[in-house]
Design a protein around this motif. Structure first.
Motif, PDB file in Angstrom:
ATOM      1  N   ASP A 173       3.617  -2.234  11.856  1.00  0.00           N
ATOM      2  CA  ASP A 173       3.732  -3.501  11.264  1.00  0.00           C
ATOM      3  C   ASP A 173       2.741  -4.201  11.985  1.00  0.00           C
ATOM      4  O   ASP A 173       3.223  -5.513  12.612  1.00  0.00           O
ATOM      5  CB  ASP A 173       5.262  -4.207  11.465  1.00  0.00           C
TER       6      ASP A 173
ATOM      7  N   HIS B 271      -0.002  -5.914  10.618  1.00  0.00           N
ATOM      8  CA  HIS B 271       0.100  -6.745   9.583  1.00  0.00           C
ATOM      9  C   HIS B 271      -1.222  -7.522   9.862  1.00  0.00           C
ATOM     10  O   HIS B 271      -1.428  -8.730   9.914  1.00  0.00           O
ATOM     11  CB  HIS B 271       1.247  -7.880   9.627  1.00  0.00           C
TER      12      HIS B 271
ATOM     13  N   ASP C 294       2.332  -1.029   7.102  1.00  0.00           N
ATOM     14  CA  ASP C 294       2.018  -2.211   7.056  1.00  0.00           C
ATOM     15  C   ASP C 294       1.107  -2.501   8.197  1.00  0.00           C
ATOM     16  O   ASP C 294       0.848  -3.569   9.123  1.00  0.00           O
ATOM     17  CB  ASP C 294       3.273  -3.200   7.526  1.00  0.00           C
TER      18      ASP C 294
ATOM     19  N   HIS D 157       3.486  -3.532   2.725  1.00  0.00           N
ATOM     20  CA  HIS D 157       2.441  -4.518   2.439  1.00  0.00           C
ATOM     21  C   HIS D 157       0.995  -4.004   2.021  1.00  0.00           C
ATOM     22  O   HIS D 157       0.309  -4.817   1.395  1.00  0.00           O
ATOM     23  CB  HIS D 157       2.233  -5.236   3.866  1.00  0.00           C
TER      24      HIS D 157
ATOM     25  N   HIS E  77       6.755   4.717   7.097  1.00  0.00           N
ATOM     26  CA  HIS E  77       7.222   3.378   7.597  1.00  0.00           C
ATOM     27  C   HIS E  77       8.576   3.185   7.234  1.00  0.00           C
ATOM     28  O   HIS E  77       9.082   2.233   8.077  1.00  0.00           O
ATOM     29  CB  HIS E  77       6.210   2.494   6.354  1.00  0.00           C
TER      30      HIS E  77
ATOM     31  N   HIS F 143       8.810  -1.028   9.587  1.00  0.00           N
ATOM     32  CA  HIS F 143       9.395  -1.748   8.477  1.00  0.00           C
ATOM     33  C   HIS F 143      10.490  -2.727   8.656  1.00  0.00           C
ATOM     34  O   HIS F 143      10.521  -3.632   8.168  1.00  0.00           O
ATOM     35  CB  HIS F 143       9.506  -0.677   7.334  1.00  0.00           C
TER      36      HIS F 143
ATOM     37  N   HIS G 123      11.883  -5.213  10.932  1.00  0.00           N
ATOM     38  CA  HIS G 123      11.321  -6.187  11.824  1.00  0.00           C
ATOM     39  C   HIS G 123      12.347  -6.428  12.714  1.00  0.00           C
ATOM     40  O   HIS G 123      12.219  -6.791  13.931  1.00  0.00           O
ATOM     41  CB  HIS G 123      10.370  -7.352  11.243  1.00  0.00           C
TER      42      HIS G 123
HETATM   43 FE   LIG Z   1       6.202  -4.971   8.137  1.00  0.00          FE
END
Ligand SMILES: [Fe+2]
Ligand SMILES: [Fe+2]
Length: 255
Positions: free
Chosen positions: A18, A20, A48, A79, A171, A211, A213
């Protein structure tokens, strides 16, 4: 694998999920990963990778990873699918030297130890007693069949590994334990026990995911494989390092 004391680590696996990365985020991750080659032998990214799955975001991420100095292995997250350009995201990262996994595996020789990493994004579907069923509308059946297909890909990839150590990289979560902190109502959208069953049947020394969070750091499959949620907001640092060695016992974080 032992989770050996840091001084006796055979392989040091850094992991984070993540990240991102957005198109205007150049420079941020690079700073966080500075010096990682002194801390770890390989970096695993648990999906992500990008903000919206745009190739230009993948280009920025590839730039951030250019100087890490250790192999990088990754799976996509939800994502990375958002703009239907996941194949381009994968292509960009592979072109820049990142090993991208989906239902396949890579073998790395690190410090004389053969580390196998098998990966999948995985998908939702829920956990024991509260799982989505492969029944009814085509959309419902497609949801469950997709989750089954990805779990089967992971199992096949793991089972095909003949290495000293095996890590399952995902993920979505294989267990509910590492979702603790997330609203229960959405657990079925955050993971599936099909993934844990795949890991247990094929065997692994460590299972990593992102994933969730707001989830928790540690869990374990029914078969005893340690599970770690390495979503960046959960670990609260740029990456976590796991010390692995070929004598079997649960993995432990190095720091
Ligand atoms: Fe995420
Ligand atoms: Fe996600």
């Amino acid at each position: 694998m032992t989770a050996a004391e840091p001084a006796t680590c055979e392989v040091r696996v850094a992991a984070v999920g993540d990240v991102h990365v957005a198109a205007d985020a150049a420079g941020r991750l690079r700073v966080e990963l500075e010096g990682i080659a002194e801390q770890a032998d390989v970096l695993l990214l648990a999906g992500d990778l990008t903000h919206r799955g745009r190739p230009e975001e993948a280009e920025v991420l590839a730039g951030e990873l250019a100087d890490v100095g250790i192999p990088v292995v990754a799976v996509l997250g939800n994502h990375d699918y958002h703009t239907d350009q996941q194949h381009l995201v994968t292509e960009v990262l592979e072109r820049r030297g990142v090993t991208m996994l989906e239902g396949d595996a890579v073998v790395l020789e690190l410090n004389g130890v053969r580390l196998g990493v098998a990966g999948t994004k995985g998908f939702g579907g829920g956990f024991a007693g509260r799982t989505a069923s492969d029944f009814g509308e085509p959309e419902q059946r497609a949801f469950v069949q997709y989750s089954k297909r990805l779990a089967a890909g992971l199992e096949q990839a793991l089972a095909g590994l003949d290495t000293d150590l095996k890590v399952a990289l995902m993920h979505f979560s294989p267990v509910q334990e590492t979702l603790t902190g997330e609203p229960r109502e959405i657990h079925a959208f955050l993971g599936s026990d099909l993934l844990a069953e795949a890991v247990d049947r094929a065997g692994a020394d460590l299972a990593l995911h992102g994933h969730a969070h707001r989830g928790s750091r540690t869990g374990i499959t029914a078969g005893g494989v340690p599970v770690r949620n390495v979503a960046k907001p959960v670990i609260g640092c740029p990456y976590e390092v796991f010390c692995l060695s070929a004598e079997r016992s649960p993995a432990r974080s190095a720091g």
